[in-house]
Design a protein around this motif. Structure first.
Motif, PDB file in Angstrom:
ATOM      1  N   GLN A  10      17.986  46.926  53.902  1.00 42.87           N
ATOM      2  CA  GLN A  10      18.866  47.909  53.294  1.00 42.87           C
ATOM      3  C   GLN A  10      19.989  48.223  54.265  1.00 42.87           C
ATOM      4  O   GLN A  10      19.869  47.971  55.479  1.00 42.87           O
ATOM      5  CB  GLN A  10      18.100  49.180  52.962  1.00 42.87           C
ATOM      6  CG  GLN A  10      17.005  48.983  51.936  1.00 42.87           C
ATOM      7  CD  GLN A  10      16.253  50.274  51.665  1.00 42.87           C
ATOM      8  OE1 GLN A  10      16.442  51.275  52.337  1.00 42.87           O
ATOM      9  NE2 GLN A  10      15.388  50.254  50.664  1.00 42.87           N
ATOM     10  N   SER A  11      21.053  48.802  53.745  1.00 44.78           N
ATOM     11  CA  SER A  11      22.166  49.210  54.591  1.00 44.78           C
ATOM     12  C   SER A  11      21.648  50.108  55.710  1.00 44.78           C
ATOM     13  O   SER A  11      20.864  51.038  55.478  1.00 44.78           O
ATOM     14  CB  SER A  11      23.191  49.975  53.747  1.00 44.78           C
ATOM     15  OG  SER A  11      24.245  50.438  54.550  1.00 44.78           O
ATOM     16  N   ASN A  57      31.442  52.624  58.315  1.00 43.28           N
ATOM     17  CA  ASN A  57      31.003  52.238  56.974  1.00 43.28           C
ATOM     18  C   ASN A  57      32.132  51.565  56.221  1.00 43.28           C
ATOM     19  O   ASN A  57      33.292  51.689  56.577  1.00 43.28           O
ATOM     20  CB  ASN A  57      30.556  53.473  56.179  1.00 43.28           C
ATOM     21  CG  ASN A  57      29.291  54.081  56.731  1.00 43.28           C
ATOM     22  OD1 ASN A  57      28.403  53.382  57.171  1.00 43.28           O
ATOM     23  ND2 ASN A  57      29.235  55.407  56.728  1.00 43.28           N
ATOM     24  N   ASN A  58      31.750  50.884  55.141  1.00 45.80           N
ATOM     25  CA  ASN A  58      32.702  50.304  54.191  1.00 45.80           C
ATOM     26  C   ASN A  58      33.701  49.370  54.844  1.00 45.80           C
ATOM     27  O   ASN A  58      34.898  49.419  54.562  1.00 45.80           O
ATOM     28  CB  ASN A  58      33.418  51.421  53.424  1.00 45.80           C
ATOM     29  CG  ASN A  58      32.443  52.336  52.723  1.00 45.80           C
ATOM     30  OD1 ASN A  58      31.460  51.882  52.170  1.00 45.80           O
ATOM     31  ND2 ASN A  58      32.698  53.617  52.755  1.00 45.80           N
TER      32      ASN A  58
END
Length: 64
Positions: A10-11, A57-58
């Motif tokens: 998972q992230s 993130n992202n």
């Protein structure tokens, strides 16, 4: 390696541990390539580039 082949992740899950001091002392660069597999029919977009702090993130989006 912290994960095994075929393991679901998972992230945010750590994937491996690296002794960066040892690496930095023995190689000209600590730039780390990222390799994606099984992306046939998907669109990969680089959302951020350049230096990123740990926990950013992202950075990359993958769409079907």
């Amino acid at each position: 390696m912290i994960v095994s082949e075929g393991q679901l992740i998972q992230s945010g899950d750590p994937l491996l541990k690296v002794d960066f001091k040892n690496v930095k002392d023995n190689v000209p660069s600590i730039v780390t390539p990222i390799v994606f597999t099984s992306l046939i029919g998907r669109e990969v977009t680089l959302e951020k580039s350049g230096f990123q702090r740990a926990g950013s993130n992202n950075m990359i989006s993958i769409k079907k």
